[in-house]
Design an enzyme around this catalytic site. Structure first.
Site, PDB file in Angstrom:
ATOM      1  N   HIS A 186       0.836  -1.197  -0.012  1.00 10.01           N
ATOM      2  CA  HIS A 186       0.280  -0.035   0.062  1.00 10.01           C
ATOM      3  C   HIS A 186       0.862   1.510  -0.033  1.00 10.01           C
ATOM      4  CE1 HIS A 186      -3.797  -2.085   1.106  1.00 10.01           C
ATOM      5  NE2 HIS A 186      -2.897  -3.125   1.534  1.00 10.01           N
ATOM      6  N   HIS A 213      -9.389  -9.954  -0.958  1.00 11.31           N
ATOM      7  CA  HIS A 213      -9.208  -9.912   0.420  1.00 11.31           C
ATOM      8  C   HIS A 213     -10.316 -10.738   0.784  1.00 11.31           C
ATOM      9  CE1 HIS A 213      -8.924  -7.344   4.268  1.00 11.31           C
ATOM     10  NE2 HIS A 213      -9.898  -8.099   4.432  1.00 11.31           N
ATOM     11  N   ASP A 215       2.116  -6.853   2.565  1.00 10.54           N
ATOM     12  CA  ASP A 215       0.813  -6.155   2.969  1.00 10.54           C
ATOM     13  C   ASP A 215       1.147  -4.834   3.458  1.00 10.54           C
ATOM     14  OD1 ASP A 215      -1.774  -5.139   3.152  1.00 10.54           O
ATOM     15  OD2 ASP A 215      -2.353  -6.672   4.693  1.00 10.54           O
ATOM     16  N   HIS A 244      -3.118 -12.372   1.424  1.00  6.38           N
ATOM     17  CA  HIS A 244      -2.793 -12.634   2.934  1.00  6.38           C
ATOM     18  C   HIS A 244      -3.602 -13.782   3.775  1.00  6.38           C
ATOM     19  CE1 HIS A 244      -6.189  -9.921   2.852  1.00  6.38           C
ATOM     20  NE2 HIS A 244      -5.296  -8.722   3.127  1.00  6.38           N
TER      21      HIS A 244
HETATM   22  O1  DOR Z   1      -4.277  -4.787   7.704  1.00  5.51           O
HETATM   23  C1  DOR Z   1      -4.684  -4.252   6.454  1.00  5.51           C
HETATM   24  N1  DOR Z   1      -4.269  -3.248   6.144  1.00  5.51           N
HETATM   25  N2  DOR Z   1      -5.427  -4.993   5.853  1.00  5.51           N
HETATM   26  C2  DOR Z   1      -5.760  -4.717   4.677  1.00  5.51           C
HETATM   27  O2  DOR Z   1      -6.445  -5.508   3.997  1.00  5.51           O
HETATM   28  C3  DOR Z   1      -5.799  -3.243   4.175  1.00  5.51           C
HETATM   29  C4  DOR Z   1      -4.677  -2.644   4.864  1.00  5.51           C
HETATM   30  C5  DOR Z   1      -4.450  -1.198   4.775  1.00  5.51           C
HETATM   31  O3  DOR Z   1      -4.794  -0.511   3.408  1.00  5.51           O
HETATM   32  O4  DOR Z   1      -4.272  -0.513   5.765  1.00  5.51           O
END
Ligand code: DOR
Length: 444
Positions: free
Chosen positions: A67, A184, A310, A237
């Site tokens: 991300h 997801h 992730d 994940h």
């Molecule tokens: O822990 C997570 N954070 N799981 C996700 O699916 C999204 C991610 C986020 O964008 O912060």
């Protein structure tokens, strides 16, 4: 140090492990004009020389689940800081997930990311675009146009693709482009209000839980839809006994399903939540030891194709909120390799070639990108790894803009020593990285 483009680079004396070619041997690798040009090369005196003795020379690592937060949440991360963190972690290619603000659901946004990545000039950035318009789960995004703009896969991550009919059509449509849908897996009715895995620890702590069956039910639906459509589903994940088992069995009967696991899910359990520290809060949540064991078993028997991070940066003020208010997610780019070495390779769950396959050629194949190999003629994306160096995770040294890691203070073994992208050295580990003695790498 930036190598001048016109000067060949000789990577000397390293243990070259390239799972794409079944290669594991000590040799010299020659890079010229951004490509791998020769093995067993000899120094001619007019090359830049990188001494890789006692090091592992691997195809540049790929993280297919990152991300980057830009556009829209630059207080957490930017393309520049995220890609700088990536190379410091040993990654030469990453795929960014589209839960940005706005989400990556138009050609213009895909092009924006790709352009910013070129300007950042750190690692390769591949774009995962939204399955649905505005990530609302109602209407399919313009998948064909997004592919034209360069999207390599589709996902509404952060959230599941909830509507089964939308998922079915996405899988059917993506078959035409041979692109995977990354989902997801979470049934939200079952996890509503939850902050951690539902089990003994959540009961003791009195915290609302997210049961593992929430993951299993969605995994089961996705496998059925992939089976029915012939489309490619990639389960993001995975973290539960049930989903690993479902994927194992689905693969066994030829369903086009692949999957990934994150380091936190093979290292930590829900017991960590006793600290009430939000750096242990992520989605899916940390589960009990039997689930951790299932992830490790899935890695070992090949059910789990990929190790990814992730990487989910959140600014300190957000993670400082009460556990139920803090966002889900942790950063991972700068700790992943050390965790893989310390928790998977050193204890003998995976050998080096198997671990590297899950961080190079396997994600490359899933995304359909021309990366993850050191074959002659390939792009010279190379990660030189020091497999024995011991170091302590110090979040204040992270290149990422965010510091939300549960691994602060952990002593790890193994890290990226030099990272080469397109023939240019983009990262070299600081000398102080070595805290204790090194043991020589040996060919197995
Ligand atoms: O822990 C997570 N954070 N799981 C996700 O699916 C999204 C991610 C986020 O964008 O912060």
């Amino acid at each position: 140090m930036n190598v001048r483009a016109n000067r060949p680079l000789l990577i000397e004396g390293g243990r070259v492990i390239d799972p794409s070619q079944g290669m594991d041997r000590i040799t010299n690798l020659l890079v010229e004009d951004g490509r791998i040009v020769a093995y067993d090369a000899i120094s001619t005196g007019d090359q830049e020389v990188l001494d890789a003795s006692d090091k592992i020379v691997a195809p540049g690592l790929i993280d297919m689940h990152v991300h980057l937060r830009e556009p829209g949440r630059e207080e957490d991360e930017t393309i520049r800081t995220g890609t700088a963190a990536a190379v410091a972690g040993g990654f030469t290619s990453i795929a960014c997930i589209p839960n940005t603000e706005p989400p990556i659901d138009t050609q213009a946004t895909v092009e924006f990311i790709r352009h910013q990545a070129v300007l950042a000039d750190q690692c390769n950035v591949f774009v995962v675009a939204c399955v649905s318009k505005n990530r609302e789960g109602k209407e399919l995004a313009e998948l064909g146009q997004l592919v034209q703009a360069g999207a390599v896969a589709f996902s509404d991550d952060g959230a599941p693709v909830y509507d089964a009919e939308l998922m079915r059509r996405a899988l059917e449509y993506c078959r035409m482009f041979d692109k995977p849908i990354l989902n997801h897996a979470e049934v939200r009715e079952l996890t509503q209000g939850g902050v951690m895995h539902e089990g003994l620890v959540s009961l003791v702590l009195g915290l609302p839980g997210m049961p593992s069956v929430a993951e299993d039910v969605m995994a089961s639906r996705d496998i059925a839809l992939a089976d029915a459509t012939g489309g490619r589903i990639h389960m993001m994940h995975v973290s539960s006994v049930g989903s690993v088992d479902l994927i194992r069995r689905a693969k066994g009967r030829g369903v086009r399903v692949t999957t990934e696991v994150c380091p936190h899910h093979f290292t930590l359990t829900d017991d960590s939540l006793r600290s009430f520290d939000s750096n242990f809060k992520m989605s899916p949540p940390l589960r009990s030891q039997k689930h951790v064991n299932a992830c490790i078993a899935g890695l070992a028997d090949g059910t789990i194709d990929v190790i990814c991070t992730d990487h989910a940066p959140h600014a300190l003020e957000k993670k400082m909120r009460e556990l139920d208010q803090a966002p889900f997610g942790i950063v991972g780019l700068e700790t992943a390799l050390g965790l893989v070495v310390t928790r998977l390779i050193e204890p003998g769950h995976l050998d080096w070639p198997a671990a590297l396959a899950k961080m190079t050629i396997n994600p490359a194949r899933i995304l359909g990108i021309n990366k993850g190999t050191l074959a002659i003629g390939a792009d010279a994306d190379i990660t030189v790894i020091d497999p024995t160096v011991r170091w302590t995770v110090d979040p204040t040294k992270f290149r990422s803009k965010s510091r939300n890691t549960p691994f602060a203070g952990w002593k790890l073994q193994g890290r990226a020593d030099s990272v080469i992208v397109g023939g240019r050295i983009k990262y070299q580990a600081p000398a102080e990285a070595a805290e204790q003695g090194r043991r020589p790498a040996r060919a197995r």
